[in-house]
Each structure stands twice: as structure tokens, then as C-alpha cells.
Design a protein around this motif. Structure first.
Motif, short mmCIF file in Angstrom:
data_model
loop_
_atom_site.label_atom_id
_atom_site.label_comp_id
_atom_site.label_asym_id
_atom_site.label_seq_id
_atom_site.Cartn_x
_atom_site.Cartn_y
_atom_site.Cartn_z
N ILE A 1 -18.70 62.30 -3.44
CA ILE A 1 -20.05 62.08 -2.22
C ILE A 1 -20.75 61.45 -3.27
N GLU A 2 -21.73 60.15 -1.97
CA GLU A 2 -22.22 59.38 -2.56
C GLU A 2 -23.61 59.07 -1.20
N ARG A 3 -24.96 59.43 -1.95
CA ARG A 3 -25.64 59.52 -1.12
C ARG A 3 -26.62 58.14 -1.18
N LEU A 4 -26.76 57.25 -0.55
CA LEU A 4 -27.52 55.82 -0.62
C LEU A 4 -28.15 55.08 -0.56
N LEU A 5 -29.29 54.81 -1.24
CA LEU A 5 -30.61 54.79 -0.61
C LEU A 5 -31.15 53.81 -0.10
N PRO A 6 -32.02 53.76 1.38
CA PRO A 6 -31.99 52.50 1.30
C PRO A 6 -33.00 51.68 1.03
N SER A 7 -32.58 50.35 0.62
CA SER A 7 -33.25 49.13 0.06
C SER A 7 -33.65 48.54 0.67
N GLY A 8 -33.74 48.60 2.46
CA GLY A 8 -34.38 46.93 2.93
C GLY A 8 -33.78 45.74 3.65
N LEU A 9 -32.72 45.91 2.59
CA LEU A 9 -31.84 44.40 2.58
C LEU A 9 -30.26 44.43 3.13
N MET A 10 -29.82 43.86 3.41
CA MET A 10 -28.32 43.89 4.15
C MET A 10 -27.64 43.61 2.95
N HIS A 11 -26.36 44.53 3.27
CA HIS A 11 -25.05 44.32 2.26
C HIS A 11 -24.04 43.66 2.81
N LEU A 12 -23.29 43.00 2.62
CA LEU A 12 -22.31 42.68 3.30
C LEU A 12 -21.14 42.94 2.00
N VAL A 13 -19.91 43.80 2.04
CA VAL A 13 -19.35 44.64 1.36
C VAL A 13 -17.91 44.06 2.06
N LEU A 14 -16.64 43.36 1.10
CA LEU A 14 -15.81 43.75 1.14
C LEU A 14 -14.80 44.51 0.40
N ARG A 15 -13.41 45.37 0.77
CA ARG A 15 -13.54 46.27 -0.02
C ARG A 15 -11.13 46.05 0.09
N LEU A 16 -10.87 46.05 -1.05
CA LEU A 16 -9.38 44.91 -1.12
C LEU A 16 -8.49 45.95 -1.90
N ASP A 17 -9.08 47.20 -1.02
CA ASP A 17 -7.58 47.90 -1.38
C ASP A 17 -7.11 48.76 -0.72
N ASP A 18 -6.67 49.94 -0.49
CA ASP A 18 -6.80 51.02 0.73
C ASP A 18 -7.43 52.53 0.49
N ALA A 19 -8.23 52.17 -0.43
CA ALA A 19 -8.73 53.42 -0.82
C ALA A 19 -9.71 53.99 0.27
N PRO A 20 -9.39 55.16 0.77
CA PRO A 20 -9.96 55.70 1.51
C PRO A 20 -12.09 55.97 1.36
N VAL A 21 -12.60 55.29 2.78
CA VAL A 21 -14.42 55.31 2.23
C VAL A 21 -14.57 55.74 4.05
N ARG A 22 -15.26 57.47 3.69
CA ARG A 22 -15.47 57.79 5.02
C ARG A 22 -17.36 57.57 5.12
N LEU A 23 -18.08 57.82 5.87
CA LEU A 23 -19.15 57.94 6.24
C LEU A 23 -19.39 59.34 6.87
N LEU A 24 -20.38 60.35 6.43
CA LEU A 24 -20.45 61.19 6.46
C LEU A 24 -21.54 61.88 7.27
N ARG A 25 -21.60 63.16 8.25
CA ARG A 25 -23.49 63.11 8.84
C ARG A 25 -23.62 64.65 7.92
N SER A 26 -22.68 65.66 6.80
CA SER A 26 -23.85 66.51 6.41
C SER A 26 -22.74 66.48 4.98
N PRO A 27 -23.29 66.50 3.93
CA PRO A 27 -22.16 67.35 2.87
C PRO A 27 -21.21 67.66 3.02
N ASP A 28 -21.28 68.46 4.08
CA ASP A 28 -19.83 69.00 4.92
C ASP A 28 -19.28 69.03 4.97
N ASP A 29 -19.29 67.33 5.63
CA ASP A 29 -18.64 66.87 7.02
C ASP A 29 -16.67 67.24 6.35
#
Length: 273
Positions: free
Chosen positions: A33-61
């Protein structure tokens, strides 16, 4: 192999950096699990495989919200959590103010604080881009194809977004920036919000936080009181409050973590006993 660099000169009014990374070797992959910090900028990301990524409401989600393979992440003022099982092969760009308007014909405030699937914004073009990137033989070739796509969407002129943010950086207050712009305050603030996704005051706050992150990540980081004075916080307590609000931890804890990437903090799920 990973690549991170400044973009083509013609993209620099719109893009801060572009990057391409290879997938994590299977034997080294580890869920985290990673905590991503705000930068004030936008990010464009394209993942090229099927490794799952999920956004969490809390570390215990236990479930979280699945993240689309290709997304545009809006500017934000607070951190967010994501769970990943392995680093994906991916390509991306950090976008400067005004970039969403030229890239997608979209005002940045429409996606502030959110991740929007690229397919929802570009339709079939998003899938065609991802397929072209998948066909590239290595990280350098992927980055070249991605940059060519960005160049093809580049407008003939950069617009006023860069000028507005420069005025705000160079002025002692929002009011002074408004006066220097020649715009009325409401018009300035609306144009700024459309270009960045944040109000002028929120943008200043996040960018000052990012200067603190950069200073604390350095090997010769100044003492908190010295850093607070240098960055214009009223005192050390003000710095700590602002840092905790945007990072979820104190400056001292951030220093102790010494993250490899300052805006990606490793986080262990809490233990309940």
C-alpha cells in the motif's frame, strides 16, 4: 529499466516530465500500500499489464475501488491510498496547468480530486494508444510513441495558464497576482481554477507543501524551525499542521521513512489485535 525525463521541447509549456517503467520481475513482486501525496499537478498514466491497482478508503479497506488501466488523475489537496500487487509496465506524464484543456478539451476543475478513465474522455482512441504502447519493444520505444501522441495533440499556442501560475509564484499575494494580470479577481480565479483544478490559494498551499517535501527528502534537510521560516510558514507548528494535513504524517516521520520516491510513501496495513 525505467526512464524519467523532461519532455520534448515543444511539450514543455504543458508537460513537466514523461516516464516509462518496466514491470516488476515476478520473483520480486510484493503487494503493498502506498500513500500518494498531492502535488498540485495532474497525472496521465497508462498501465500496460493486468497487475491490479485499487484505491483505498483506509489502510484496512479490504476491497477498494479498482483503477482503470489508463487514467487522468486530477489535482488534489489531500493524499490518497492505493494498493498494488506489483509494479506495472507503464507510461505516464506529469501535466502542467492548462494541459487538460489542450489534451482533452477539458477544464481541470472537472476532474479535481478524482481519477477519470481515459476511455471515458477519449473513447476508442484511449484503447488504440494503449495497444500501440503494448506493441513497443522496450521502455524507450514506449516513451517515444507516447511522446509522439502528446505532440500530435499539442495546440499551436500554450494559452494563458502558464502566465497565470507564473504570476502567482512571483507575486507576494493572490491580490497582487490579480492586479498584475490585468484581469478582474473573479475572472482570474475562475481561469486559474479551470487551468489547474485548484483555487489560487489552494494551489499556493500545495506547492509550498511540495517545496517542504523536497527539502525534507534531501540528505542535508534543514531543521523544522529553519524550514518553516524559509518557506513562509508562521512557525514550526504551522509547518507540522500543514504537512500532516497533506501527507498524513509529520515532517519527522517523513524523514524517518526516507521514501525512494518522495511523493510515494510506503504504508503497512494497520494491525488489529
Amino acid at each position: 529499466m525505467n526512464r524519467r525525463r523532461a519532455p520534448h521541447p515543444l511539450l514543455r509549456p504543458f508537460v513537466r516530465e514523461v516516464w516509462s517503467c518496466a514491470a516488476e520481475p515476478a520473483g520480486e513482486a510484493q503487494a503493498r500500500i502506498e500513500r500518494l501525496l498531492p502535488s498540485g499537478l495532474m497525472h496521465l498514466v497508462l498501465r500496460l499489464d493486468d497487475a491490479p491497482v485499487r484505491l483505498l478508503r483506509s489502510p484496512d479497506d479490504p476491497l477498494g475501488e479498482p483503477l482503470a488501466p489508463a487514467v487522468l488523475g486530477g489535482a488534489r489537496t489531500a493524499p490518497y491510498l492505493k494498493r498494488l500487487h506489483a509494479r506495472s509496465a507503464s507510461v505516464g506524464a506529469t501535466l502542467l496547468p492548462g494541459a487538460a484543456q489542450w489534451l482533452l478539451g477539458l477544464d481541470a476543475d472537472a476532474i479535481a480530486g478524482r481519477h477519470v478513465p481515459l476511455e471515458a474522455l477519449l473513447g476508442a482512441e484511449a484503447q488504440r494508444l494503449r495497444e500501440r504502447l503494448l506493441e513497443a519493444p522496450d521502455t524507450d520505444a514506449r516513451l517515444a510513441r507516447f511522446e509522439a501522441w502528446l505532440l500530435a495533440r499539442r495546440p499551436p499556442a500554450p494559452g494563458q495558464a502558464g502566465a497565470l501560475t507564473r504570476l502567482l509564484r512571483q507575486s507576494p499575494s493572490v491580490g497582487a497576482a490579480v492586479r498584475a494580470s490585468g484581469l478582474g479577481r473573479r475572472r482570474f480565479e475562475r481561469a486559474f481554477l479551470q487551468a489547474t483544478g485548484l483555487s489560487p490559494k489552494a494551489w499556493q498551499r500545495v506547492r509550498r507543501f511540495q517545496r517542504a517535501v523536497g527539502a525534507l527528502a534531501a540528505t542535508d534537510a534543514p531543521a523544522p524551525a529553519e524550514l518553516a521560516a524559509a518557506l513562509g510558514y508562521s512557525d514550526q507548528s504551522h509547518l507540522i499542521r500543514e504537512f500532516r494535513a497533506m501527507a498524513g504524517l509529520t515532517p519527522g516521520r517523513f524523514r524517518a521513512l526516507a521514501p525512494e520516491e518522495p511523493n510515494h510513501l510506503p504504508l503497512e496495513p494497520s494491525r488489529r489485535g
